[in-house]
Design an enzyme around this catalytic site. Structure first.
Site, PDB file in Angstrom:
ATOM      1  N   ASP A  96       0.978  -1.465   0.106  1.00 33.07           N
ATOM      2  CA  ASP A  96       0.179   0.030  -0.068  1.00 33.07           C
ATOM      3  C   ASP A  96       0.843   1.265  -0.139  1.00 33.07           C
ATOM      4  O   ASP A  96       1.884   1.283   0.829  1.00 33.07           O
ATOM      5  CB  ASP A  96      -0.786   0.061   1.220  1.00 33.07           C
ATOM      6  CG  ASP A  96      -1.882   0.949   1.330  1.00 33.07           C
ATOM      7  OD1 ASP A  96      -2.588   1.094   0.325  1.00 33.07           O
ATOM      8  OD2 ASP A  96      -2.134   1.817   2.013  1.00 33.07           O
ATOM      9  N   GLU A 102       1.473  -0.767  -5.093  1.00 29.68           N
ATOM     10  CA  GLU A 102       0.747   0.274  -5.445  1.00 29.68           C
ATOM     11  C   GLU A 102       1.569   1.514  -5.601  1.00 29.68           C
ATOM     12  O   GLU A 102       1.895   2.017  -4.521  1.00 29.68           O
ATOM     13  CB  GLU A 102      -0.259   0.577  -4.455  1.00 29.68           C
ATOM     14  CG  GLU A 102      -1.356   1.507  -4.775  1.00 29.68           C
ATOM     15  CD  GLU A 102      -2.254   2.001  -3.772  1.00 29.68           C
ATOM     16  OE1 GLU A 102      -3.417   2.357  -3.592  1.00 29.68           O
ATOM     17  OE2 GLU A 102      -1.844   2.109  -2.560  1.00 29.68           O
TER      18      GLU A 102
END
Length: 548
Positions: free
Chosen positions: A210, A274
């Site tokens: 993330d 990401e």
């Protein structure tokens, strides 16, 4: 069941994998409390095997106060009770591996929850303490330090700084309940290396990282300095702007330390970022033999419905993958974006285009990430009552991601459509009445359904994969096509045939004679009376012998 060829090396599985994103809260509820859980995931593993995917990516299930759906982690080594226990996780991953499915878990290294023991200790400690140094505490500016330390703003809206009672401020690029860690602190780096090993030891096959481009902030935390007044800057998590808190060079030191850990475990453990950067060259730096295996290709998700837009995105992605010598990734929806059925148009138009986009995506070389429910053709739920929305961004900006997170419909005539056991609590977000016809049970065996289209496409994708199962970057040849259409080929099978994909973005049907033997169309049978023409907003697959 048909035997599916494996990649030439088991550790290369990720290069051509179809990965199914499970938003755990909304996938399947086993205990009847209205919230999805790991036991629910376990119970539906046979469905995912039969769908034809290779791996599952699970959104965070760690202990958390759930301010941001679990992306505010209080304990990275335990399961939150609403999702089950570590035993539930172990049983789930054992069953998944027995079914030939791999497990990727989310790791959230940019920030913790504000109830994480480290942050609790930081608040209880004085300025300048070792406890505060794990985070980004700073003195304020202006008289008495009453102004934030710089002009940074939160991705969720408002300032990126919150003041604590002793007068200092702490940084949070997201919600105030998600304080950013100081990744220049050796204790932070050691902690996350240990967290990786904890889950690798439990058998996970990979990690989705993330905010992978956000952990390192520029020295001195300088202002953005773009002259935009406070509160008016449009801050994007995945934008192209050069910012002092994203894509700093030192972030690559972190991944160069992580890669040997992944490589030390057998079976091809991987990591996907990401991340976004201002240029393809900078994004490519995240991927390579000494850093991460993949980075998400969000340009594909953002492409507009036109031949030119998708052609440009595909060309750019394949060129980027060639820079690092690794296959790219393709994704149409995820838990942070409006579902592509709705993005592409209202009602039947959006669904037609979504079905065509699925065949385009699944025909491309590389790996594919599906978002749960896209195989059902689910649209975005746009009319959720405000009082039920839980996205923290909604409270700060009025924008909400909850509409793509509504629990899946599995079957039955009344809500929550089999999401939980009979007699259980209502689902945490309500499904609309129209979803009764979109449930897994309603679509299973229906030849024209979106679910059966995905099942067939995933089966054919494997059957006609290049020899060895793993694809190499750049294996696409653009073919001549009528205006408004795209056509390309790539090697298929044992190398003596090629798969051709044709997508019609135009306003009129296009001819498909000469592309080969048809094997699949995104439009249901009978949608056109002329098999030599492909309707508008449709895609088709063909097989033909290699020539030349």
């Amino acid at each position: 069941m048909r035997h599916i060829p494996a990649p030439s090396r088991p550790e290369d599985w990720w290069k051509s994998a179809v990965v199914y994103q499970v938003y755990v809260r909304s996938f399947a509820d086993d205990d009847g409390d209205g919230i999805g859980d790991l036991a629910g995931v376990r119970s539906r593993l046979p469905y995912l095997r039969d769908l034809g995917v290779d791996a599952l990516w699970l959104t965070p299930f760690y202990r958390s106060p759930m301010v941001d759906g679990g992306y505010d982690v209080a304990d990275y080594r335990d399961v939150d009770p609403i999702f089950g226990t570590l035993d539930d996780f172990d049983h789930m991953i054992t069953d998944a591996h027995a079914l030939g499915l791999r497990i990727i878990v989310d790791i959230v290294p940019n920030h913790t929850s504000d109830v994480h023991p480290w942050f609790v200790a930081a608040l209880a400690s004085p300025p300048g303490s070792a406890e505060r140094d794990r985070y980004l505490f700073r003195d304020g500016r202006g008289p008495d330090g009453a102004l934030p330390p710089n002009d940074w703003e939160s991705i969720f809206g408002g300032p990126a700084w919150t003041r604590v009672p002793d007068g200092q401020w702490y940084l949070h690029l997201f919600d105030p309940a998600q304080p950013d860690l100081n990744w220049r602190h050796p204790e932070v780096r050691a902690e996350f290396e240990d967290v990786l090993r904890f889950w690798l030891d439990r058998g996970v096959d990979g990690f989705r990282i993330d905010v992978a481009h956000g952990m390192i902030k520029a020295d001195g935390l300088p202002d953005v300095g773009d002259g935009v007044p406070a509160g008016q800057r449009q801050v994007e998590l995945l934008g192209r702007a050069r910012l002092p808190y994203f894509d700093q060079d030192e972030v690559h030191d972190i991944y160069r330390a992580w890669r040997p850990i992944l490589d030390s475990y057998p079976g091809g453990r991987m990591a996907v970022a990401e991340a976004w950067a201002e240029t393809p060259q900078r994004l490519a730096r995240y991927v390579g033999p000494d850093e991460l295996h993949q980075a998400f290709n969000f340009d594909f998700l953002d492409a507009t419905w036109s031949a030119d837009s998708f052609r440009k995105v595909v060309d750019t992605a394949l060129a980027e993958s060639a820079i690092v010598g690794a296959p790219t990734t393709w994704v149409l929806s995820n838990h942070d974006k409006q579902r592509h059925v709705t993005r592409y148009g209202d009602g039947a138009l959006g669904l037609r285009r979504a079905r065509a986009a699925a065949l385009l995506m699944l025909a491309l070389p590389g790996s594919v990430y599906l978002y749960q429910g896209e195989e059902l053709g689910l649209p975005e739920v746009l009319d959720l009552p405000d009082e039920l929305r839980q996205d923290p961004a909604f409270r700060r900006t009025g924008e909400s991601r909850d509409g793509c997170r509504v629990p899946l419909p599995w079957g039955g005539d009344v809500p929550p459509y089999g999401f939980g056991p009979a007699g259980g609590a209502p689902a945490w977000l309500p499904a609309p009445p129209t979803w009764r016809a979109l449930s897994v049970a309603a679509q299973t065996g229906a030849p024209d359904s979106t679910l059966e289209l995905y099942r067939t496409a995933l089966r054919l994708r494997r059957e006609h994969a290049p020899v060895g199962g793993a694809t190499e970057p750049g294996q696409v040849t653009w073919l001549g096509s009528e205006p408004g259409a795209l056509a390309f080929s790539r090697p298929a099978g044992a190398g003596s045939t090629e798969l051709v994909c044709v997508v019609n973005f135009g306003d009129e049907p296009v001819g498909v004679d000469g592309y080969g033997t048809p094997i699949l169309r995104s439009q249901p049978p009978g949608a056109t009376d002329d098999p030599a023409r492909l309707p508008t907003d449709a895609a088709g697959w063909f097989i033909r012998p290699v020539t030349g």
